[in-house]
Design a protein around this motif. Structure first.
Motif, PDB file in Angstrom:
ATOM      1  N   UNK A 150      -4.035  12.644  -2.249  1.00 61.80           N
ATOM      2  CA  UNK A 150      -3.021  11.887  -2.975  1.00 61.80           C
ATOM      3  C   UNK A 150      -1.663  12.110  -2.345  1.00 61.80           C
ATOM      4  N   UNK A 151      -0.942  11.019  -2.109  1.00 64.92           N
ATOM      5  CA  UNK A 151       0.420  11.091  -1.589  1.00 64.92           C
ATOM      6  C   UNK A 151       1.357  10.529  -2.644  1.00 64.92           C
ATOM      7  N   UNK A 152       2.167  11.391  -3.225  1.00 67.49           N
ATOM      8  CA  UNK A 152       3.096  10.969  -4.277  1.00 67.49           C
ATOM      9  C   UNK A 152       4.130  12.058  -4.501  1.00 67.49           C
ATOM     10  N   UNK A 153       5.276  11.655  -5.049  1.00 65.72           N
ATOM     11  CA  UNK A 153       6.338  12.595  -5.410  1.00 65.72           C
ATOM     12  C   UNK A 153       6.757  13.474  -4.231  1.00 65.72           C
ATOM     13  N   UNK A 154       6.738  12.901  -3.029  1.00 65.47           N
ATOM     14  CA  UNK A 154       7.183  13.641  -1.859  1.00 65.47           C
ATOM     15  C   UNK A 154       6.202  14.688  -1.384  1.00 65.47           C
ATOM     16  N   UNK A 155       4.943  14.593  -1.843  1.00 64.59           N
ATOM     17  CA  UNK A 155       3.932  15.575  -1.450  1.00 64.59           C
ATOM     18  C   UNK A 155       2.675  14.876  -0.968  1.00 64.59           C
ATOM     19  N   UNK A 156       1.996  15.543  -0.065  1.00 63.89           N
ATOM     20  CA  UNK A 156       0.673  15.117   0.390  1.00 63.89           C
ATOM     21  C   UNK A 156      -0.291  16.209  -0.066  1.00 63.89           C
ATOM     22  N   UNK A 157      -1.156  15.869  -1.019  1.00 65.21           N
ATOM     23  CA  UNK A 157      -2.021  16.885  -1.627  1.00 65.21           C
ATOM     24  C   UNK A 157      -3.483  16.544  -1.402  1.00 65.21           C
ATOM     25  N   UNK A 158      -4.241  17.538  -0.950  1.00 66.19           N
ATOM     26  CA  UNK A 158      -5.682  17.410  -0.755  1.00 66.19           C
ATOM     27  C   UNK A 158      -6.378  18.388  -1.698  1.00 66.19           C
TER      28      UNK A 158
END
Length: 389
Positions: A247-255
């Motif tokens: 997920x890419x959102x709120x200035x973050x790329x999270x796996x």
């Protein structure tokens, strides 16, 4: 979602004032509020209890954060709205404060939670697990020189974020003893209850599975050192990946990655049949900083009762309760509230929970946008608790 709320959503989004509801489709929340025990003596009552509580509900839904703001909202309501509420005049903030300070919080929360449960998705009605998160929150603004801050523990559904019940306890550690009384009145058959390491207790697991016929997902951390160490030592490198999402959102790329495996017989935790490992890798797009977090859990779900994707979503949704608390603190200014008398802090927290749930049940994903809308449309706010009147 019940048909009555779907109709309301259509009405609000289309601004169609001609749409009406069948009042027999659902019990009105206003009726529930009207039959709650009134703490006042009969002599000198000017306002019905239900009318005052309904007013507080639509005022908080419109962004009121103080009793003065609730009274001001009442004063600016159109006369037809006050007539629907059953208010001949706008009550003062002092009147509201005296009533809320004397309410029986357990009774109010149980009644509102039971009403909200009528509108929540039931097991079997969704591809996701129907889950309830148990978590606590401190009302920091309620602290005084002689009185500790009010601390509340609640059972909140994952999707709708509806508080099905709430209890006031003496601080964070008091949550453990409140776990069973909090969940005992709820019909949890087929539901999944998620909780953090504080509530990962043998008695809680037995209660959920043996008494409530529910499942659980229990986070395990260092406050259970032997269990935590055992889970960490499992051969995770040999266990295949069960679920992956990015997920890419709120200035973050999270796996996020989840692995699940059947637990060995020597794992002595009641009804635990699978162990979970969730790995979160977050990258700050602005700074480039990478954070990796590994979380271990046990669950009563087998591979047949829940897929890895369902388990991953339930674990993630549990942490969304923090987002629920964030909305209460920022959008609804809970921590800044200086309401401190009697049961009033808890009552206002109940109205904030209710406002968030009502907004989400009618399709809003942004509470601030919902507040802006209902501030300008008090008749639609009242429709949520008095449909068809």
């Amino acid at each position: 979602m019940p048909s009555s709320l779907i109709i309301l959503l259509t009405r609000h989004r289309n601004h169609d004032a001609g749409t009406t509801l069948d009042a027999g489709q659902v019990v009105d929340l206003a009726d529930v509020l009207d039959v709650l025990p009134d703490p006042r003596s009969r002599q000198g009552r000017r306002y019905r209890l239900g009318a005052l509580l309904a007013l507080c509900t639509i005022a908080v839904l419109a962004g009121a954060t103080t009793l003065v703001a609730v009274a001001r909202h009442a004063a600016h309501l159109p006369e037809e709205i006050r007539d629907r509420l059953g208010l001949r005049a706008a009550p003062r903030a002092t009147t509201l404060g005296r009533v809320l300070a004397r309410l029986d919080g357990d009774t109010v929360d149980a009644a509102i939670g039971a009403w909200l449960a009528l509108h929540c998705t039931l097991p079997g009605e969704s591809d996701d697990l129907c889950a309830v998160a148990v978590d606590g929150k401190t009302l920091r603004g309620s602290r005084t020189v002689t009185r500790r801050a009010v601390h509340l523990v609640a059972a909140v559904t994952h999707g709708e974020r509806a508080a099905l019940n709430q209890r006031q306890v003496l601080g964070k550690k008091g949550e453990i003893s409140a776990f069973v009384p909090l969940l005992a009145p709820l019909d949890l058959a087929g539901w999944t209850v998620t909780f953090d390491a504080l509530h990962t207790q043998h008695a809680h697991a037995r209660f959920l599975v043996e008494v409530k016929n529910a499942h659980y997902i229990a986070i395990v951390k260092d406050n259970h050192p032997k269990l935590h160490a055992f889970l960490k030592r499992l051969p995770w490198a040999e266990i295949p990946l069960g679920h992956y999402c990015r997920e890419r959102a709120h200035g973050r790329d999270e796996i996020r990655r989840l692995k699940a495996t059947a637990v060995p017989r020597r794992l002595r935790f009641p009804h635990a049949v699978q162990a979970l490992k969730v790995t979160r890798r977050r990258r700050n797009n602005r700074t480039g900083k990478i954070e990796i977090e590994r979380i271990y859990a046990v669950t009563s779900h087998t591979a047949h009762t829940a897929t890895d994707a369902q388990l991953a979503r339930a674990v993630r949704e549990h942490w969304h309760i923090e987002a629920h608390h964030h909305v209460r603190d920022t959008t609804l200014a809970e921590d800044a509230s200086k309401i401190r008398t009697g049961s009033a802090p808890r009552a206002m927290a109940t109205f904030r929970n209710l406002a968030i749930a009502l907004a989400r049940l009618t399709g809003w994903t942004n509470t601030a946008e919902a507040i802006d809308y209902y501030r300008s449309h008090p008749d639609h706010a009242l429709d949520l608790i008095q449909p068809g009147r």
